[in-house]
Design an enzyme around this catalytic site. Sequence first.
Site, PDB file in Angstrom:
ATOM      1  N   GLU A  89       0.813  -1.214   0.000  1.00  0.00           N
ATOM      2  CA  GLU A  89       0.000   0.000   0.000  1.00  0.00           C
ATOM      3  C   GLU A  89       0.842   1.257   0.000  1.00  0.00           C
ATOM      4  O   GLU A  89       1.992   1.242   0.382  1.00  0.00           O
ATOM      5  CB  GLU A  89      -0.836   0.058   1.282  1.00  0.00           C
ATOM      6  CG  GLU A  89      -1.767  -1.065   1.420  1.00  0.00           C
ATOM      7  CD  GLU A  89      -2.500  -1.010   2.746  1.00  0.00           C
ATOM      8  OE1 GLU A  89      -2.793   0.095   3.232  1.00  0.00           O
ATOM      9  OE2 GLU A  89      -2.773  -2.088   3.270  1.00  0.00           O
ATOM     10  N   GLY A 161       6.009  -2.367   6.623  1.00  0.00           N
ATOM     11  CA  GLY A 161       7.389  -2.809   6.719  1.00  0.00           C
ATOM     12  C   GLY A 161       8.217  -1.967   7.665  1.00  0.00           C
ATOM     13  O   GLY A 161       7.852  -0.850   8.012  1.00  0.00           O
ATOM     14  N   GLU A 162       9.311  -2.549   8.095  1.00  0.00           N
ATOM     15  CA  GLU A 162      10.275  -1.836   8.934  1.00  0.00           C
ATOM     16  C   GLU A 162      11.488  -1.543   8.044  1.00  0.00           C
ATOM     17  O   GLU A 162      12.240  -2.467   7.691  1.00  0.00           O
ATOM     18  CB  GLU A 162      10.651  -2.709  10.140  1.00  0.00           C
ATOM     19  CG  GLU A 162      11.876  -2.264  10.915  1.00  0.00           C
ATOM     20  CD  GLU A 162      11.912  -0.781  11.283  1.00  0.00           C
ATOM     21  OE1 GLU A 162      10.901  -0.238  11.776  1.00  0.00           O
ATOM     22  OE2 GLU A 162      12.963  -0.151  11.060  1.00  0.00           O
ATOM     23  N   SER A 193      11.117   6.191   8.986  1.00  0.00           N
ATOM     24  CA  SER A 193      10.557   5.889  10.304  1.00  0.00           C
ATOM     25  C   SER A 193      10.942   4.476  10.714  1.00  0.00           C
ATOM     26  O   SER A 193      10.790   3.524   9.947  1.00  0.00           O
ATOM     27  CB  SER A 193       9.034   6.023  10.244  1.00  0.00           C
ATOM     28  OG  SER A 193       8.486   5.817  11.523  1.00  0.00           O
ATOM     29  N   SER A 216       9.507   5.479  16.138  1.00  0.00           N
ATOM     30  CA  SER A 216       8.207   5.171  16.736  1.00  0.00           C
ATOM     31  C   SER A 216       8.445   4.784  18.184  1.00  0.00           C
ATOM     32  O   SER A 216       8.942   3.695  18.463  1.00  0.00           O
ATOM     33  CB  SER A 216       7.552   4.016  15.975  1.00  0.00           C
ATOM     34  OG  SER A 216       7.337   4.418  14.646  1.00  0.00           O
ATOM     35  N   LEU A 217       8.126   5.693  19.088  1.00  0.00           N
ATOM     36  CA  LEU A 217       8.440   5.463  20.502  1.00  0.00           C
ATOM     37  C   LEU A 217       7.237   4.842  21.212  1.00  0.00           C
ATOM     38  O   LEU A 217       7.317   3.751  21.758  1.00  0.00           O
ATOM     39  CB  LEU A 217       8.854   6.795  21.146  1.00  0.00           C
ATOM     40  CG  LEU A 217       9.606   6.704  22.464  1.00  0.00           C
ATOM     41  CD1 LEU A 217      10.902   5.925  22.329  1.00  0.00           C
ATOM     42  CD2 LEU A 217       9.908   8.116  22.990  1.00  0.00           C
ATOM     43  N   ASN A 292      -5.291   5.057  14.549  1.00  0.00           N
ATOM     44  CA  ASN A 292      -6.287   4.568  13.591  1.00  0.00           C
ATOM     45  C   ASN A 292      -6.657   3.175  14.071  1.00  0.00           C
ATOM     46  O   ASN A 292      -5.809   2.271  14.044  1.00  0.00           O
ATOM     47  CB  ASN A 292      -5.691   4.465  12.186  1.00  0.00           C
ATOM     48  CG  ASN A 292      -5.867   5.730  11.385  1.00  0.00           C
ATOM     49  OD1 ASN A 292      -6.964   6.266  11.285  1.00  0.00           O
ATOM     50  ND2 ASN A 292      -4.785   6.214  10.835  1.00  0.00           N
ATOM     51  N   CYS A 335      -1.327   1.944   8.315  1.00  0.00           N
ATOM     52  CA  CYS A 335      -0.478   0.895   7.744  1.00  0.00           C
ATOM     53  C   CYS A 335      -1.192  -0.441   7.608  1.00  0.00           C
ATOM     54  O   CYS A 335      -1.662  -0.986   8.597  1.00  0.00           O
ATOM     55  CB  CYS A 335       0.728   0.657   8.643  1.00  0.00           C
ATOM     56  SG  CYS A 335       1.530   2.142   9.181  1.00  0.00           S
TER      57      CYS A 335
HETATM   58  N1  SAH Z   1       8.102   0.250  10.824  1.00  0.00           N
HETATM   59  C1  SAH Z   1       8.295   1.660  10.858  1.00  0.00           C
HETATM   60  C2  SAH Z   1       7.528   2.436   9.799  1.00  0.00           C
HETATM   61  C3  SAH Z   1       6.100   2.065   9.508  1.00  0.00           C
HETATM   62  S1  SAH Z   1       4.814   2.560  10.555  1.00  0.00           S
HETATM   63  C4  SAH Z   1       8.033   2.211  12.230  1.00  0.00           C
HETATM   64  O1  SAH Z   1       7.697   1.433  13.099  1.00  0.00           O
HETATM   65  O2  SAH Z   1       8.211   3.390  12.447  1.00  0.00           O
HETATM   66  C5  SAH Z   1       4.632   4.293  10.467  1.00  0.00           C
HETATM   67  C6  SAH Z   1       4.049   4.855  11.766  1.00  0.00           C
HETATM   68  O3  SAH Z   1       2.655   4.534  11.909  1.00  0.00           O
HETATM   69  C7  SAH Z   1       4.735   4.299  12.988  1.00  0.00           C
HETATM   70  O4  SAH Z   1       4.966   5.311  13.913  1.00  0.00           O
HETATM   71  C8  SAH Z   1       3.710   3.297  13.496  1.00  0.00           C
HETATM   72  O5  SAH Z   1       3.941   3.009  14.831  1.00  0.00           O
HETATM   73  C9  SAH Z   1       2.429   4.030  13.207  1.00  0.00           C
HETATM   74  N2  SAH Z   1       1.222   3.193  13.216  1.00  0.00           N
HETATM   75  C10 SAH Z   1       1.097   1.902  12.937  1.00  0.00           C
HETATM   76  N3  SAH Z   1      -0.169   1.489  13.077  1.00  0.00           N
HETATM   77  C11 SAH Z   1      -0.873   2.563  13.458  1.00  0.00           C
HETATM   78  C12 SAH Z   1      -2.237   2.792  13.764  1.00  0.00           C
HETATM   79  N4  SAH Z   1      -3.118   1.807  13.709  1.00  0.00           N
HETATM   80  N5  SAH Z   1      -2.603   4.030  14.118  1.00  0.00           N
HETATM   81  C13 SAH Z   1      -1.711   5.041  14.175  1.00  0.00           C
HETATM   82  N6  SAH Z   1      -0.416   4.894  13.880  1.00  0.00           N
HETATM   83  C14 SAH Z   1       0.006   3.670  13.537  1.00  0.00           C
END
Ligand code: SAH
Length: 351
Positions: A89, A161-162, A193, A216-217, A292, A335
């Site tokens: 996506e 993905g990471e 990220s 992503s903390l 979300n 995501c």
């Molecule tokens: N793997 C990477 C990048 C992808 S996620 C990472 O962890 O940063 C991009 C951002 O969206 C991250 O901060 C992730 O924690 C956040 N995210 C994932 N699912 C989410 C959701 N359901 N609602 C809000 N943010 C979300």
Amino acid sequence: MKEILQDRNAEELAALMAELGEPRYRAGQLARAIARGGRISEFTELSRALRERLLARFEDEPVRIAEVLTAADGTEKYLFSLADGDLIEGVLMRYKYGNTQCVSTQVGCRMNCAFCASGLNGLVRDLSAGEILAQVLAVNARAGGTPAKRAVTNLVLMGSGEPLDNYENVVKFLRLVTAEGGLNISPRNISLSTCGIVPKMIALAEEGLPVNLTVSLHAVTDEERARTMPVAKAYSIAEILKACSYYFEKTGRRYIFEYALIEGENADREHAEKLAALLKGRPCHVNLIRLNEVKERALTGTDEKAAYRFLGELEKRGISATLRRRTGAEIGGACGQLRAARLGKSGADAE
Ligand code: SAH
């Protein structure tokens, strides 16, 4: 699967032309055609014979836009289909200063964060550098952009993905997309990220690619973080902060923390206080995110009022922070939601 032409940098395209007995200038022609974002079969500046030879070996369209959802605010969400039928996506968000595309770096994800739809079925496979690039090329072309006048001005590696779990391909992608002969997007307009893979954050600091580093903390202690992010068992918040300092030292770039506000988990006043204490005096910014909600994930986001209260607590303590504008929530902006819906595992939550 055939090879992916978009994987190749200028040097590798030159080697390919030499291999095929073509004059050197063809490599430049090919690079320009790739940057335009079409299929190989539409590279009409090349002879039909050369196109056929390329098509015998390379995917005509490694990343195809299979579906587009448009939200009222102009946000577009894409479902891309890859040459092997895998789905990923992407999102294009429209802002006053330009358009930001969110790209995926893997099919699925092995990190399995408790709030995220991307990890629901684990990791399927890494994307190649060219498959990441082709997402940008396809969306830029669709939005009427050219390499000279890009419609996609900013990138965030925040799709499924990471990125640092697919390090080599992601770094190659960053070199391709910032290359002068390619889309030539400035690293300053790109945010990567990560969930905090510390050794790779340190490696990235040394690549000479000053992209914005976002972490992503989502928690203020290692114990709490491990409840929603399994990766916290491998790397501590202290190690992450140290790696961020190193990144700043090497690149001069301020870093960003993502913090999704989860009801009953990380969103109380004491969490804001702890977060402020952790980050005090650091050259960083906090992006507060409204969760979300994902059907399969039993977590609830805070309401807007609580989110603003949390923001106020940070600001009061001198922490630079913003509450991220929600774009495209009604089209399953988070995501992995669209892919999960397609795979029949989830409904993209309407709000
Ligand atoms: N793997 C990477 C990048 C992808 S996620 C990472 O962890 O940063 C991009 C951002 O969206 C991250 O901060 C992730 O924690 C956040 N995210 C994932 N699912 C989410 C959701 N359901 N609602 C809000 N943010 C979300």
